[in-house]
Scaffold this motif. Structure first.
Motif, PDB file in Angstrom:
ATOM      1  N   UNK A 119       0.801  -1.236   0.000  1.00  0.00           N
ATOM      2  CA  UNK A 119       0.000   0.000   0.000  1.00  0.00           C
ATOM      3  C   UNK A 119       0.836   1.289   0.000  1.00  0.00           C
ATOM      4  N   UNK A 120       2.118   1.263   0.445  1.00  0.00           N
ATOM      5  CA  UNK A 120       2.881   2.517   0.312  1.00  0.00           C
ATOM      6  C   UNK A 120       3.235   2.857  -1.143  1.00  0.00           C
ATOM      7  N   UNK A 121       2.978   1.922  -2.072  1.00  0.00           N
ATOM      8  CA  UNK A 121       3.400   2.132  -3.456  1.00  0.00           C
ATOM      9  C   UNK A 121       2.204   2.425  -4.356  1.00  0.00           C
ATOM     10  N   UNK A 122       2.473   3.205  -5.394  1.00  0.00           N
ATOM     11  CA  UNK A 122       1.420   3.537  -6.359  1.00  0.00           C
ATOM     12  C   UNK A 122       1.381   2.545  -7.513  1.00  0.00           C
ATOM     13  N   UNK A 123       2.471   1.833  -7.716  1.00  0.00           N
ATOM     14  CA  UNK A 123       2.540   0.868  -8.821  1.00  0.00           C
ATOM     15  C   UNK A 123       3.557  -0.211  -8.459  1.00  0.00           C
ATOM     16  N   UNK A 124       3.360  -1.398  -9.027  1.00  0.00           N
ATOM     17  CA  UNK A 124       4.229  -2.524  -8.672  1.00  0.00           C
ATOM     18  C   UNK A 124       4.636  -3.285  -9.929  1.00  0.00           C
ATOM     19  N   UNK A 125       5.913  -3.635  -9.978  1.00  0.00           N
ATOM     20  CA  UNK A 125       6.429  -4.574 -10.989  1.00  0.00           C
ATOM     21  C   UNK A 125       6.854  -5.811 -10.224  1.00  0.00           C
ATOM     22  N   UNK A 126       6.333  -6.957 -10.639  1.00  0.00           N
ATOM     23  CA  UNK A 126       6.644  -8.186  -9.905  1.00  0.00           C
ATOM     24  C   UNK A 126       7.152  -9.255 -10.868  1.00  0.00           C
ATOM     25  N   UNK A 127       8.289  -9.834 -10.531  1.00  0.00           N
ATOM     26  CA  UNK A 127       8.889 -10.807 -11.432  1.00  0.00           C
ATOM     27  C   UNK A 127       9.243 -12.097 -10.723  1.00  0.00           C
ATOM     28  N   UNK A 128       9.287 -13.160 -11.504  1.00  0.00           N
ATOM     29  CA  UNK A 128       9.657 -14.452 -10.942  1.00  0.00           C
ATOM     30  C   UNK A 128      10.382 -15.296 -11.974  1.00  0.00           C
ATOM     31  N   UNK A 129      11.309 -16.110 -11.479  1.00  0.00           N
ATOM     32  CA  UNK A 129      12.002 -17.017 -12.398  1.00  0.00           C
ATOM     33  C   UNK A 129      11.151 -18.255 -12.641  1.00  0.00           C
ATOM     34  N   UNK A 130      11.478 -18.948 -13.710  1.00  0.00           N
ATOM     35  CA  UNK A 130      10.774 -20.187 -14.073  1.00  0.00           C
ATOM     36  C   UNK A 130      11.652 -21.370 -13.719  1.00  0.00           C
ATOM     37  N   UNK A 131      11.050 -22.317 -13.022  1.00  0.00           N
ATOM     38  CA  UNK A 131      11.762 -23.555 -12.730  1.00  0.00           C
ATOM     39  C   UNK A 131      10.802 -24.709 -12.944  1.00  0.00           C
ATOM     40  N   UNK A 132      11.194 -25.633 -13.799  1.00  0.00           N
ATOM     41  CA  UNK A 132      10.357 -26.789 -14.142  1.00  0.00           C
ATOM     42  C   UNK A 132       8.934 -26.354 -14.496  1.00  0.00           C
ATOM     43  N   UNK A 133       8.840 -25.289 -15.252  1.00  0.00           N
ATOM     44  CA  UNK A 133       7.545 -24.837 -15.750  1.00  0.00           C
ATOM     45  C   UNK A 133       6.711 -24.066 -14.756  1.00  0.00           C
ATOM     46  N   UNK A 134       7.271 -23.774 -13.589  1.00  0.00           N
ATOM     47  CA  UNK A 134       6.507 -23.043 -12.570  1.00  0.00           C
ATOM     48  C   UNK A 134       7.115 -21.681 -12.294  1.00  0.00           C
ATOM     49  N   UNK A 135       6.244 -20.736 -12.024  1.00  0.00           N
ATOM     50  CA  UNK A 135       6.693 -19.392 -11.637  1.00  0.00           C
ATOM     51  C   UNK A 135       7.174 -19.444 -10.201  1.00  0.00           C
ATOM     52  N   UNK A 136       8.196 -18.676  -9.905  1.00  0.00           N
ATOM     53  CA  UNK A 136       8.819 -18.669  -8.579  1.00  0.00           C
ATOM     54  C   UNK A 136       7.795 -18.556  -7.435  1.00  0.00           C
ATOM     55  N   UNK A 137       7.937 -19.414  -6.429  1.00  0.00           N
ATOM     56  CA  UNK A 137       6.965 -19.473  -5.334  1.00  0.00           C
ATOM     57  C   UNK A 137       6.914 -18.197  -4.511  1.00  0.00           C
ATOM     58  N   UNK A 138       8.062 -17.593  -4.252  1.00  0.00           N
ATOM     59  CA  UNK A 138       8.055 -16.343  -3.471  1.00  0.00           C
ATOM     60  C   UNK A 138       7.244 -15.265  -4.189  1.00  0.00           C
ATOM     61  N   UNK A 139       7.442 -15.187  -5.504  1.00  0.00           N
ATOM     62  CA  UNK A 139       6.714 -14.182  -6.287  1.00  0.00           C
ATOM     63  C   UNK A 139       5.222 -14.485  -6.281  1.00  0.00           C
ATOM     64  N   UNK A 140       4.891 -15.767  -6.439  1.00  0.00           N
ATOM     65  CA  UNK A 140       3.475 -16.161  -6.439  1.00  0.00           C
ATOM     66  C   UNK A 140       2.812 -15.840  -5.111  1.00  0.00           C
ATOM     67  N   UNK A 141       3.493 -16.218  -4.034  1.00  0.00           N
ATOM     68  CA  UNK A 141       2.924 -15.970  -2.704  1.00  0.00           C
ATOM     69  C   UNK A 141       2.777 -14.480  -2.443  1.00  0.00           C
ATOM     70  N   UNK A 142       3.752 -13.714  -2.887  1.00  0.00           N
ATOM     71  CA  UNK A 142       3.690 -12.259  -2.731  1.00  0.00           C
ATOM     72  C   UNK A 142       2.457 -11.706  -3.454  1.00  0.00           C
ATOM     73  N   UNK A 143       2.250 -12.178  -4.685  1.00  0.00           N
ATOM     74  CA  UNK A 143       1.087 -11.709  -5.450  1.00  0.00           C
ATOM     75  C   UNK A 143      -0.213 -12.105  -4.756  1.00  0.00           C
ATOM     76  N   UNK A 144      -0.231 -13.327  -4.210  1.00  0.00           N
ATOM     77  CA  UNK A 144      -1.460 -13.807  -3.559  1.00  0.00           C
ATOM     78  C   UNK A 144      -1.764 -13.036  -2.282  1.00  0.00           C
TER      79      UNK A 144
END
Ligand SMILES: Cc1cc2nc3c(=O)[nH]c(=O)nc-3n(C[C@H](O)[C@H](O)[C@H](O)COP(=O)(O)O)c2cc1C
Length: 180
Positions: free
Chosen positions: A49-74
């Protein structure tokens, strides 16, 4: 009256540092455009909430998006849905990401839909002799490893994001999805 510069968070889920490097490159380009982005690992982001916009990235491993990034988005989904958000993925160990528009993998696509993300891009990835793990070792030995991140392409995408954000600072989707 001057419009205040939007506060941007660039966050990333990275197993061995390649995606962190992309996040830094994005932040650097955003700085050139007059922003002062914060760059924070996804697992440390508890509140967007302190931010007006967000860029979020994750690496791919065995066809899956990075778990930390996914959890952050969730866990920040409600707040992200009220802000302009862009996703990026870091993966292919070749130039396919530059030749075609590689769609987000299902986990990332689902998260993007949840937060009404404005866009997504896949950048090439990076595995070198310093990357730990058996698969990395095999990739290096077989000559299929390398650094395919392409900083100019990353920066072009970030500048496009900056332009979209200036043009459409609100949460509504911009017409152009800033594909690199
Ligand atoms: C074990 C392993 C599995 C990988 N799986 C994929 C994959 O499924 N798809 C892909 O595009 N890249 C894959 N890659 C490449 C990584 O996504 C790429 O190296 C990425 O830049 C790593 O980022 P990180 O160091 O931030 O985790 C894999 C790499 C390794 C070492």
């Amino acid at each position: 009256m001057n419009t205040p510069t939007p506060a941007i968070l660039v966050t990333y889920g990275s197993r061995h540092g390649a995606t962190a490097g992309i996040a830094e490159e994005i932040a650097d380009a955003l700085r050139e455009d007059g922003f002062a982005p914060a760059v924070v690992p996804a697992r440390e982001v508890t509140d967007v909430t302190p931010y007006d916009a967000v860029v979020i990235g994750g690496s791919l491993h065995a066809g899956h998006w990075n778990h930390d990034a996914l959890r952050c988005a969730r866990r920040n989904a409600a707040a992200l849905a009220e802000r302009p958000v862009w996703f990026f993925s870091s993966g292919p160990l070749d130039t396919t990401a530059e030749q075609e528009d590689l769609a987000p993998v299902p986990g990332a696509a689902h998260a993007m839909a949840q937060v009404h993300a404005r866009g997504h891009v896949t950048f090439g990835g990076c595995v070198t002799a310093d990357t730990p793990g058996v698969v990395a070792r095999v990739l290096v030995r077989s000559g299929r490893a390398g650094d395919f991140r392409n900083p100019p392409r990353i920066r072009r995408w970030a500048h496009r994001v900056a332009g979209e954000l200036r043009a459409h600072p609100g949460p509504a989707a911009a017409p152009d999805h800033a594909d690199a």
